[in-house]
Every structure is written in structure tokens, then in C-alpha cells.
Design an enzyme around this catalytic site. Structure first.
Site, PDB file in Angstrom:
ATOM      1  CE  LYS A   1      38.820  45.383  44.283  1.00 37.22           C
ATOM      2  NZ  LYS A   1      37.887  45.445  45.431  1.00 37.22           N
TER       3      LYS A   1
ATOM      4  CB  SER B   1      34.503  45.606  43.558  1.00 43.58           C
ATOM      5  OG  SER B   1      35.278  45.928  44.709  1.00 43.58           O
TER       6      SER B   1
ATOM      7  CB  SER C   1      34.435  44.427  47.589  1.00 45.72           C
ATOM      8  OG  SER C   1      33.496  45.253  46.942  1.00 45.72           O
TER       9      SER C   1
END
Ligand code: NAG
Ligand code: NAG
Ligand code: NAG
Ligand code: NAG
Ligand code: NAG
Length: 523
Positions: free
Chosen positions: A109, A190, A214
């Protein structure tokens, strides 16, 4: 800004293409890359039907084909092939048993810092060109075991903490991430990019982060496995933060086993996140988490079903029916299910505003982000105030105008961890101890079970672990997930439960890219 951005994005791919041509083209591998697991890859490395270079080339080419539509990857690593060459040479020269992740490509990420050619930006142009002073703690561990850093995955910009109205999966640098099962469905966030990438086979494994939902939310809706570890089990050092009280780094993969291999590689003490990682290190079992990949792991497990506030499907929906089938299968596999349990004050905890979570996280973000920015070797922005000015200055180019930055503004207006924030934090601690802690201890539960990411705030505010895995697909093919949550350090039993559930149900299907997905003609 957007057109400049597109240019730099495609030139990154050109760079990699040129780079890869300078390597001798090894003979084409007959290895089946689709849904490849870490074990199948290691087996193929061993019997010489596959090299790490071939594997990296495969993923780079797949990213090249699919990413213009999926937008799951922000940057590929210009050094990925060189790392693969190194892994192949090491295996060739010293053919002893190595870590399961040796030579395995991983996507990170975009908030997970790497001290290499890759940028670390949380999806925002404000951090483009910033230089981290060292690898994040988790990346240092991944490099040590010989994993190949394939690139940075996209995410909801700033972990969905800039604006309340920005859609999940969207960031300025790479645009809107797409759920590979149904373009009309949200990819959630996210950690949208890691989940999309894992689902669409753009890498073997990926890493995400979670503050509240997330990892487990995008894992659920993209039909992959997400592990949200106990806070502190994995180092947060050099990871763009939201709230150090809640932030945690964890794997998003196609199978429980692969996720556990990643967890084994990244968990542990880090001097740069010493308090939390020292505290949590006591939970790490000798011999690692893979010992708990137990086919019979549901037997004897006491699992509480939380219905009210969580199982909110109408009784004739696909989800309701499938969950009942799962529960009866779990009973058949020896689990003791305790139905209709309730956590005290559930409605308060699930309301971000009422629990105090909002107030605390908004204040913590400013302190934590400013601390992160102060550790950068160089950066165009050095404070949250700088980031806000950057957004203001570029609002036309970056859709800041549409999505705004209300959360940033709210955070900037706070003044540290004052008595009101401390009160909110102690309120959350109370809610946790009188809520999930009291229930699980009273009923002697090994886990609570809930659908999708509905439980995220319960796990989030207390720093508790959870594992989300594929549970089914709704009427139009959108995936949904099942989440097993527990108290701090409960990873071993959650892994036993999740692995046994996965092996008994085998729910996951790779995306077909046919239904509800226009890309098929471009392939
Ligand atoms: C090598 O291992 C892979 C993965 O298990 C398998 O698909 C392949 O058939 C094996 N090849 C040989 C030559 O044994
Ligand atoms: C990082 O960002 C810089 C500045 O835009 C860009 O030149 C570089 O190519 C990026 N790195 C990668 C690996 O894409
Ligand atoms: C239940 O579902 C409704 C409709 O989908 C939704 O508006 C509501 O927020 C849900 N309630 C809970 C507690 O999840
Ligand atoms: C809840 O929201 C209101 C209005 O948005 C705000 O004034 C209040 O501070 C919030 N409460 C908490 C505990 O965050
Ligand atoms: C639930 O919340 C109420 C009010 O917010 C509080 O008085 C009560 O002690 C809480 N109950 C538990 C079990 O925490």
C-alpha cells in the site's frame, strides 16, 4: 497535474519494460500463474519450472494490461527484476530451505515507506518526491527474507482521512480503483489497491494497513483474505499514520495460508516503534503463526454470533441464506456457536461520533502526521498545514475542489492530545473493556463472527485483531466476507478458525472480468 501524472505513470512502465529486456529471456514457463499460491511457487522454484524473474515479468505484464482499468497499482519498482535475479541466484547457489517469501513479489500500500526508487505518498501529489530516511519496519523484514518489492498499490487517498466525500478507492495520483468483480461496486478502502491487486492476480501477496476497517473491508468486497493484526504486532515505523493508537499493518492475499506466511515475515519488535511492538511481541508464538494452519481448526472453538447491528440482511437475501449454511457447516466441523450474543453499547461503539473515536483520531492524526513528516530526509511538505496549503493551491487540478479536505481542516484545528481527547480515549477503553472484553471472557469465546467489515470499530478502538475472508457473492456477483474477531493476541485461534473455514468452504473464485465489467474487450 493529472496529465503530467499520467505521463509519469506510463514512463515508469516504459522504464521497466526497457529494463527487463536487458535480462536474458529465460525459456517460457509452463507454470500456471492464475491464483498461484506461495507454496505452489516455491515448489516450482524448487523443481526448476519457474524462476523469480519469470514470476516478476508475468506480474509486470499483467499490471500493464489490467491496471489502466483497475488502477490498483501506483508505481512499479524499477528494481523488482534485479531483486528477482538476486533471489534466483541465491537459490541456485545455496539451495537450502529459505523463508517462504524468498523470491515472492509483494505489492505495498502506498503509505508504507520504502527507501528506494519508489515514492511513498498515500496516493497524494503532496508527498510526491518526498524521501523517507529508512525503510519502514515491515519492509526491512520483507527484504531480509528475500521478498521482491514489486511496487506500490493504490489506496483511498490519505487512508480516506482527507475528505468525507471522496469515494473509497480514489486517490489523486492514480484515480478511482475498480472492484474487479463488478465495476459498479465499491472496492472499499482504504487498502483498496492491495485488495484489488490480490483479487486480480497482479501480485502473489500484498500488504495493507488498517485504522478502522481499511484491511477487512476491501478484503471482503474483493473476495480476498485480510488479516488485521493486534496493534503493535507489526511495526508502524515509516508508515504514513492516521492514529498510532489504532494503526496496524497486515497482509491481504488470496488464501489464509499466504496471508499467514506474510504475517510471520512482518510481525515482531522494531526499535523504531519500540513501545507498541515490545508490548505485542509477547503474543508471537514460538515457531510462528503457520503452526496454526490447522485443517481441523474449528473443532472445539467457541464462536459468538453477533446479530443485532451486524447481520442486517433481509431474511430472504442471498447473504442471509449463505451465512446460515456457513454456520451449520461450522457446527458440523466441531465449532460451538453461541447465537445472538450482544456487545454492550454496540450502537455507541459503531457510531464513530458517539464513541469518541472521531474526536480522538482527528486530534491524533495531526500529531502523528507531523511526526512522520519530520522524519523525512526531504519533502515538499513538512506539516499538515503544508499539506492543506498544497491541496488549496492545486485544488483545480486534483479534484480537491470536488472532494474537499474537511477532515484535514478539522484535524489542523485541534491542539494535541488534550484533556478532551484523553477523555474520549478513556471512554473508548471503557467501551472495549465493558463490551467485547467482558462478553468474550464471560462466554469464554475464541472469536466473534460478523459479516463484511461491520465489526471494524469494535476491533479498531481496542486494537484487536480480525481476519476477513471470502463468504460468498451476492445476486450480481459482488463478493461479501465473513470476519472473525478476537481479543489482543488471539491471532493463533483466529488463524485456526479462518483456515479451517476456508478449507471447508472454498468460496473464493477469481474475477471473470465478464459480468458488469467493460474491460473484457480490451484484453
Ligand atoms: C513443479 O512444481 C509445480 C508446482 O507444484 C508443478 O505445477 C509442476 O508440475 C512441477 N513440475 C515438475 C517438472 O515437476
Ligand atoms: C517517484 O516520483 C518521481 C517524481 O514524480 C518520479 O520521477 C519517479 O519516476 C517516481 N518513482 C517511480 C518508481 O515511479
Ligand atoms: C442496516 O441496514 C440499513 C439498510 O441497508 C442501513 O441503513 C443501516 O445503517 C444498517 N444498520 C446497521 C446497524 O448496520
Ligand atoms: C460529534 O459531532 C458533533 C457535530 O458534528 C461534534 O460537535 C462533536 O464534537 C462530535 N462528538 C464527538 C465525541 O466526536
Ligand atoms: C453503556 O453506555 C452508558 C452510557 O453511555 C454507560 O452509562 C454504561 O455504563 C455503558 N455500559 C457499559 C456496559 O459499558
Amino acid at each position: 497535474m493529472p496529465s503530467h501524472h499520467l505521463h509519469s505513470f506510463s514512463s515508469a512502465f516504459t522504464l521497466v519494460t526497457l529494463f527487463s529486456l536487458s535480462f536474458p529471456l529465460s525459456t517460457h514457463s509452463s507454470f500456471d500463474f492464475n491464483e498461484a499460491t506461495v507454496d505452489s511457487i516455491q515448489e516450482a522454484f524448487k523443481n526448476r519450472s519457474l524462476t523469480s524473474v519469470q514470476l516478476v515479468r508475468h506480474y509486470l505484464s499483467r499490471i500493464n494490461n489490467l491496471n489502466p482499468r483497475l488502477r490498483a497499482v501506483i508505481e512499479v519498482n524499477p528494481d523488482a527484476l534485479a531483486q528477482a535475479v538476486k533471489a534466483d541466484l541465491e537459490r541456485e547457489r545455496y539451495p537450502y530451505d529459505r523463508n517462504r517469501l524468498h523470491g515472492i513479489p509483494i505489492l505495498l500500500k502506498d503509505n508504507i515507506g520504502t527507501a528506494d526508487k519508489l515514492n511513498t505518498t498515500a496516493g497524494s501529489f503532496a508527498l510526491l518526491g518526498s524521501v523517507v530516511s529508512r525503510d519502514s519496519g515491515v519492509v526491512r523484514r520483507l527484504r531480509k527474507v528475500g521478498a521482491v518489492i514489486l511496487g506500490k498499490a493504490s489506496m483511498s487517498e490519505w487512508a480516506h482521512f482527507r475528505s468525507e466525500t471522496a469515494p473509497n478507492g480514489w486517490c489523486a495520483r492514480s484515480g478511482q480503483g475498480i472492484n474487479p468483480y463488478a465495476a459498479s461496486a465499491s472496492p472499499c478502502g482504504s487498502s483498496s489497491g492491495p485488495a484489488i491487486a490480490a483479487a486480480a492476480n497482479l501480485a502473489t501477496v500484498t500488504l495493507g494497513t488498517e485504522t478502522d476497517g481499511s484491511i477487512i473491508c476491501p478484503a471482503a468486497v474483493n473476495s480476498v483474505v485480510g488479516i488485521k493484526p493486534t496493534v503493535g504486532l507489526t511495526s508502524r515505523s515509516m508508515v504514513i499514520p492516521v492514529s498510532p493508537r489504532q494503526d496496524t499493518i497486515g497482509p491481504i492475499c488470496r488464501t489464509v495460508r499466504d496471508a499467514v506466511y506474510v504475517l510471520d515475515a512482518i510481525a515482531g519488535y522494531d526499535v523504531y516503534d519500540s513501545k507498541a511492538t515490545k508490548e505485542a511481541a509477547k503474543y508471537i508464538p514460538k515457531g510462528g503463526y503457520r503452526r496454526f494452519l490447522n485443517f481441523d481448526g474449528l473443532r472445539g472453538k467457541r464462536i459468538g454470533i453477533l446479530r443485532e447491528g451486524f447481520f442486517n440482511f433481509s431474511s430472504n437475501s442471498v447473504q442471509a441464506k449463505i451465512f446460515e449454511q456457513h454456520f451449520s457447516l461450522m457446527r458440523k466441523k466441531g465449532a460451538i456457536l453461541m447465537d445472538n450474543l450482544q456487545i454492550a453499547n454496540t450502537s455507541v461503539i459503531l457510531d464513530y461520533n458517539q464513541s469518541g473515536e472521531e474526536l480522538a483520531v482527528v486530534a491524533e492524526f495531526k500529531v502523528a502526521l507531523n511526526n512522520y513528516l519530520s522524519q523525512l530526509t526531504s519533502s515538499p511538505v513538512r506539516s499538515l498545514a503544508d499539506v492543506i496549503s498544497f491541496n488549496e493551491k492545486h485544488k483545480k487540478e486534483e479534484k480537491i475542489k470536488e472532494y474537499g479536505q474537511l477532515v484535514f481542516l478539522a484535524s489542523e484545528s485541534t491542539d494535541g492530545i488534550n484533556s478532551i481527547v484523553r477523555y474520549a480515549i478513556s471512554n473508548m477503553a471503557q467501551l472495549s473493556s465493558k463490551g467485547i472484553e467482558a462478553l468474550m471472557r464471560e462466554k469464554q469465546l475464541d472469536a466473534i463472527v460478523t459479516p463484511d467489515a461491520t465489526v471494524s470499530s469494535i476491533l479498531g478502538i481496542g486494537g484487536y485483531p480480525g481476519i476477513s475472508l471470502p463468504a460468498g457473492y451476492d445476486e450480481i456477483g459482488v463478493p461479501f466476507g465473513i470476519c472473525f474477531g478476537g481479543l489482543k493476541g488471539y491471532e493463533p485461534r483466529l488463524i485456526e478458525i479462518a483456515y479451517a473455514f476456508e478449507q471447508a468452504t472454498k468460496v473464493r473464485k477469481p474475477p471473470s472480468f465478464k459480468d458488469n465489467f467493460q474491460i473484457v474487450s480490451d484484453l
